[in-house]
Motif scaffolding. Structure first.
Motif, PDB file in Angstrom:
ATOM      1  N   ARG A 135       0.900  -1.557  -0.112  1.00 48.69           N
ATOM      2  CA  ARG A 135      -0.137  -0.213   0.248  1.00 48.69           C
ATOM      3  C   ARG A 135       0.857   1.242  -0.007  1.00 48.69           C
ATOM      4  N   LEU A 136       2.182   0.965   1.330  1.00 46.81           N
ATOM      5  CA  LEU A 136       2.875   2.204   0.819  1.00 46.81           C
ATOM      6  C   LEU A 136       3.505   2.598  -0.682  1.00 46.81           C
TER       7      LEU A 136
ATOM      8  N   HIS B  62       2.309   2.395  -3.478  1.00 52.47           N
ATOM      9  CA  HIS B  62       0.842   2.315  -4.418  1.00 52.47           C
ATOM     10  C   HIS B  62       0.936   3.508  -3.673  1.00 52.47           C
ATOM     11  N   SER B  63       1.170   4.564  -3.013  1.00 52.32           N
ATOM     12  CA  SER B  63       0.626   5.361  -2.136  1.00 52.32           C
ATOM     13  C   SER B  63       0.845   6.648  -2.790  1.00 52.32           C
TER      14      SER B  63
ATOM     15  N   ARG C 101       5.048   7.650  -4.153  1.00 48.37           N
ATOM     16  CA  ARG C 101       5.801   8.129  -5.922  1.00 48.37           C
ATOM     17  C   ARG C 101       6.689   8.811  -4.822  1.00 48.37           C
ATOM     18  N   ALA C 102       6.764   9.264  -3.644  1.00 45.66           N
ATOM     19  CA  ALA C 102       7.212  10.510  -3.596  1.00 45.66           C
ATOM     20  C   ALA C 102       8.618  10.154  -3.598  1.00 45.66           C
TER      21      ALA C 102
ATOM     22  N   GLN D 196       9.781   7.410  -4.766  1.00 44.63           N
ATOM     23  CA  GLN D 196      10.304   6.554  -5.412  1.00 44.63           C
ATOM     24  C   GLN D 196      11.662   8.229  -6.881  1.00 44.63           C
ATOM     25  N   ALA D 197      10.282   9.436  -6.965  1.00 43.90           N
ATOM     26  CA  ALA D 197      10.486  10.466  -7.248  1.00 43.90           C
ATOM     27  C   ALA D 197      12.047  10.677  -6.502  1.00 43.90           C
TER      28      ALA D 197
ATOM     29  N   GLU E   4      14.689   8.275  -8.015  1.00 49.44           N
ATOM     30  CA  GLU E   4      14.315   9.316  -9.000  1.00 49.44           C
ATOM     31  C   GLU E   4      15.433  10.242  -9.738  1.00 49.44           C
ATOM     32  N   ASP E   5      15.720  11.469  -9.556  1.00 50.30           N
ATOM     33  CA  ASP E   5      15.870  12.815  -9.710  1.00 50.30           C
ATOM     34  C   ASP E   5      15.549  13.702  -8.556  1.00 50.30           C
TER      35      ASP E   5
ATOM     36  N   GLU F  64       9.133  -3.372 -14.321  1.00 49.08           N
ATOM     37  CA  GLU F  64       9.754  -2.469 -14.924  1.00 49.08           C
ATOM     38  C   GLU F  64      11.409  -2.204 -15.230  1.00 49.08           C
TER      39      GLU F  64
ATOM     40  N   ARG G 235      13.084  -4.473 -17.578  1.00 48.77           N
ATOM     41  CA  ARG G 235      12.480  -3.608 -18.789  1.00 48.77           C
ATOM     42  C   ARG G 235      13.550  -3.186 -19.168  1.00 48.77           C
ATOM     43  N   GLU G 236      14.044  -1.640 -17.537  1.00 47.21           N
ATOM     44  CA  GLU G 236      14.740  -1.751 -18.189  1.00 47.21           C
ATOM     45  C   GLU G 236      16.163  -1.389 -18.097  1.00 47.21           C
TER      46      GLU G 236
ATOM     47  N   GLU H 215      16.020  -2.788 -22.920  1.00 45.09           N
ATOM     48  CA  GLU H 215      15.508  -2.325 -23.538  1.00 45.09           C
ATOM     49  C   GLU H 215      16.781  -0.659 -23.414  1.00 45.09           C
TER      50      GLU H 215
ATOM     51  N   VAL I 100      15.468   5.667 -24.898  1.00 41.87           N
ATOM     52  CA  VAL I 100      15.308   6.522 -25.678  1.00 41.87           C
ATOM     53  C   VAL I 100      17.268   7.441 -25.426  1.00 41.87           C
TER      54      VAL I 100
ATOM     55  N   PHE J 126      11.455  11.402 -14.238  1.00 45.29           N
ATOM     56  CA  PHE J 126      12.168  10.117 -12.908  1.00 45.29           C
ATOM     57  C   PHE J 126      11.784   8.766 -14.467  1.00 45.29           C
TER      58      PHE J 126
ATOM     59  N   MET K  14       9.995   5.161 -13.602  1.00 46.35           N
ATOM     60  CA  MET K  14       8.706   5.830 -14.174  1.00 46.35           C
ATOM     61  C   MET K  14       7.534   5.576 -14.989  1.00 46.35           C
TER      62      MET K  14
ATOM     63  N   ALA L 118      -2.110   5.734   3.630  1.00 48.33           N
ATOM     64  CA  ALA L 118      -1.717   4.944   3.012  1.00 48.33           C
ATOM     65  C   ALA L 118      -1.482   3.387   3.268  1.00 48.33           C
TER      66      ALA L 118
ATOM     67  N   GLU M  45      -7.123   8.953  -4.325  1.00 50.14           N
ATOM     68  CA  GLU M  45      -5.830   8.113  -5.383  1.00 50.14           C
ATOM     69  C   GLU M  45      -6.430   8.088  -6.807  1.00 50.14           C
TER      70      GLU M  45
ATOM     71  N   LYS N 299      11.742   7.362 -19.332  1.00 50.72           N
ATOM     72  CA  LYS N 299      12.842   6.944 -20.303  1.00 50.72           C
ATOM     73  C   LYS N 299      12.983   6.416 -21.481  1.00 50.72           C
TER      74      LYS N 299
END
Lengths: 357, 253
Positions: A198-199, A201-202, A206-207, A209-210, A213-214, A343, A346-347, A350, A353, B92, B95, B116, B127, B152
């Motif tokens: 649940r965490l 996908h909340s 997402r924050a 993961q963000a 990522e960056d 994902e 796949r990363e 693939e 780009v 990101f 994602m 959550a 959500e 990406k």
């Protein structure tokens, strides 16, 4: 998630449930020691899932994670043992342990948030060692942790009059201590897994993961990266704290030795080897890495006897050698982990780009 | 409500001995597309970074919508309603496109850890709303068919669009685009122009840093020119184009 009530997935869930119920009895045929190992596997699932929040979701490398496990374990040990003469009930200690670990998580997090990658890893590594050394030395001038001797005679988990230690009758069935703990742990593990999914996908997930990522882009879209990172530390630490509490109760004994650096590294290896950020992968990693060394422990001697007729290599060192080799091979051939998220696989397959500079 | 959305007051920034910004003052009005141009190294992106809180200005400051912008607090700037894209696209990457836009909704939503965990009604509704808005925005920038692809793996043009969608998801009052047309061909640039026109029509003020002078002059209501960190002129395109100093800065007289 959407069609998990479909007949097909219902059958799957039922099969898994039956397997989970029967498992300790199957494993127990090899002796109760195996049920204990099974219980440890589940404890490591807790730990790995907790660390996965920090490392897998938020991308913060933490090499001192076991410190939170230690905090949880000592919390239980101090609040439910003759050491201070305190005997708190479970429903009080587990939350206290989780909260204490959480506080320590924030303590570690707040000064280190500006650090990234290698630097953060070094600081957390130091933190883990500090906690262990504190536990080792807090026996004078005031004896708090009883130093290297550790704390003994810790209360088992008790719900009402029902104790999880020792053999007793449950619903007309004779169950051993480890078996009872197993069912408790499985129930808790399911809860922990649900919370983790649940965490992830909340909004918070997402924050995280963000940020992984960056971080700059995450700031630019309005994520308070400092708070969200602290939250990752705190959440991960809480899971460690709960696992520590149960560890303490299950063992009846804690000492600083159980919380050495190698434990932190093992938990990290579980996360990475299983598939960072992917909950089923992390669970697989935890179970495999708990069982593999134990299986090797039992297998190394008979195999040598069968092959050479005598013991050539000391079983203990060969065991770790084979274990290390297995880790290297997995990382060589499955760099994203044994069971990476769709994902991530796949990363790696693939080609992205190319962005024009 | 004042007509001025963003006021920069004598903003200065230097890196060591390099004066990247020398007391730049300018004002952006509500509802306009404001162009910021200048040769390479003129300080355009530095100005952006100071405004969005990534850099701390060495002098001066910004007033946005009546509020003084706090330096070094990028998430505060986003909260107040400044959204930006980056010159060298910062998505990101691992994602999906949809998730990228959903992250953009972060600042306008509030579900926490407990929400959550327990997935109460309010959290589930929020959500669903986040997802719905994200899908709408992907349609808005015309990349809805790529929603489930990793960011990406999108084409360059689509990445630019996705970044704009993510910025729009924060419900900005001021949308800052840092060289959105860089690396685009004529068709893509034209599509971008249409998109920005649309954004303005929907009531969002746009600040545009761009090299493509034709795009800027065709699109912007007012243009400011920076050269060596100093403001050369701030006026309507017709005047700016004829200004001798601008011609010199660009062509080197």
């Amino acid at each position: 998630m959407k069609n998990w009530l479909s007949p097909k997935s219902m059958t799957g869930i039922a099969l898994i449930a039956i397997a989970l119920i029967v498992l300790p009895h199957v494993v127990g045929m090899g002796g109760q020691a195996w049920v204990r190992i099974l219980n440890f596997a589940i404890l490591y699932v807790f730990l790995a899932l907790g660390l996965n929040i920090v490392v897998g979701f938020a991308g913060l490398l933490d090499l001192g994670y076991i410190a939170f496990y230690a905090v949880g374990a000592y919390c239980w040990a101090l609040l439910a043992s003759p050491h201070f003469g305190l005997h708190f009930p479970v429903w009080a200690i587990l939350p206290i342990g989780a909260l204490m670990a959480c506080v320590f998580g924030v303590l570690l997090g707040s000064p280190t948030l500006k650090l990234r990658g290698d630097y953060l890893a070094i600081v957390t590594l130091g933190f883990g060692e500090i906690i262990r050394i504190f536990l080792n030395n807090l026996n004078s001038p005031v004896n708090i942790t009883n130093g290297p001797q550790g704390i003994t005679l810790i209360d088992p988990v008790k719900i009402g009059d029902f104790s999880f230690a020792g053999t007793s009758q449950v619903f007309g069935m004779t169950m051993t201590g480890p078996e009872k703990y197993y069912y408790l742990l499985v129930a808790l593990a399911l809860l922990v897994i649900i919370i983790n999914v649940r965490l992830q996908h909340s909004r918070i997930g997402r924050a995280w993961q963000a940020i992984r990522e960056d971080e700059i882009a995450a700031k630019a879209v309005g994520i308070n990266t400092r708070n969200i990172k602290l939250l990752a530390f705190a959440m991960g630490a809480s899971f460690g704290g709960i696992a520590g509490g149960i560890f303490s109760a299950m063992q009846g004994f804690v000492s600083p030795e159980s919380f050495s650096l190698i434990e932190s590294i093992m938990v990290l290896a579980m996360v990475v080897l299983g598939g960072m950020g992917h909950i089923p992968g992390v669970i697989l990693g935890a179970v495999l890495l708990t069982f593999l060394p134990e299986v090797l422990r039992y297998a190394v001697t008979p195999v040598q006897m069968a092959l050479f007729g005598k013991i050539l290599v000391d079983p203990e060192s060969l065991r770790m050698l084979v274990f290390g080799l297995a880790l290297v091979l997995v990382m060589r051939f499955k760099p994203a982990g044994l069971w990476p998220s769709p994902e991530r696989s796949r990363e790696l397959s693939e080609k992205p780009v190319e962005a024009v500079k | 409500m004042s007509n001025i959305l963003l006021q920069a007051n004598a903003v200065a920034k230097h890196f060591g001995g390099v004066k990247a910004l020398r007391d730049v003052s300018l004002s952006i009005r509500r509802g306009e597309v404001y162009g910021l141009i200048g040769p390479n190294g003129a300080g355009k992106t530095t100005f952006f970074n100071c405004m969005t809180g990534l850099y701390i200005p060495d002098g001066g400051g910004f007033t946005f919508d009546g509020v003084t912008l706090q330096a070094d607090a990028p998430h505060r700037a986003a909260e107040l309603g400044i959204a930006r894209t980056f010159q060298n696209i910062r998505l990101f990457g691992n994602m999906t496109a949809l998730e990228n836009v959903m992250v953009g909704r972060h600042v306008r939503t509030k579900a926490g850890v407990f929400g959550a965990m327990f997935l109460n009604r309010a959290t589930r509704d929020e959500e669903a709303a986040i997802r719905q808005r994200a899908v709408e925005l992907l349609h808005y920038v015309d990349i809805a068919d790529r929603a489930d692809d990793l960011a990406k793996n999108l084409s360059y043009g689509d990445q630019r669009r996705l970044e704009i969608a993510r910025a729009l998801a924060t419900e900005p009052k001021l949308l800052c685009l840092d060289e959105p047309a860089a690396g685009m061909n004529a068709t893509e640039t034209e599509e971008l122009r249409v998109l920005i026109e649309g954004i303005r029509k929907d009531g969002t003020t746009v600040l545009l840093i761009e090299h493509d002078v034709k795009l800027v002059m065709g699109l912007c209501d007012r243009v400011a020119v920076l050269d060596y960190g100093a403001l050369v002129i701030e006026d309507v395109p017709a005047v700016v184009q004829k200004d001798q100093r601008v011609i010199e800065a660009y062509l080197g007289a």
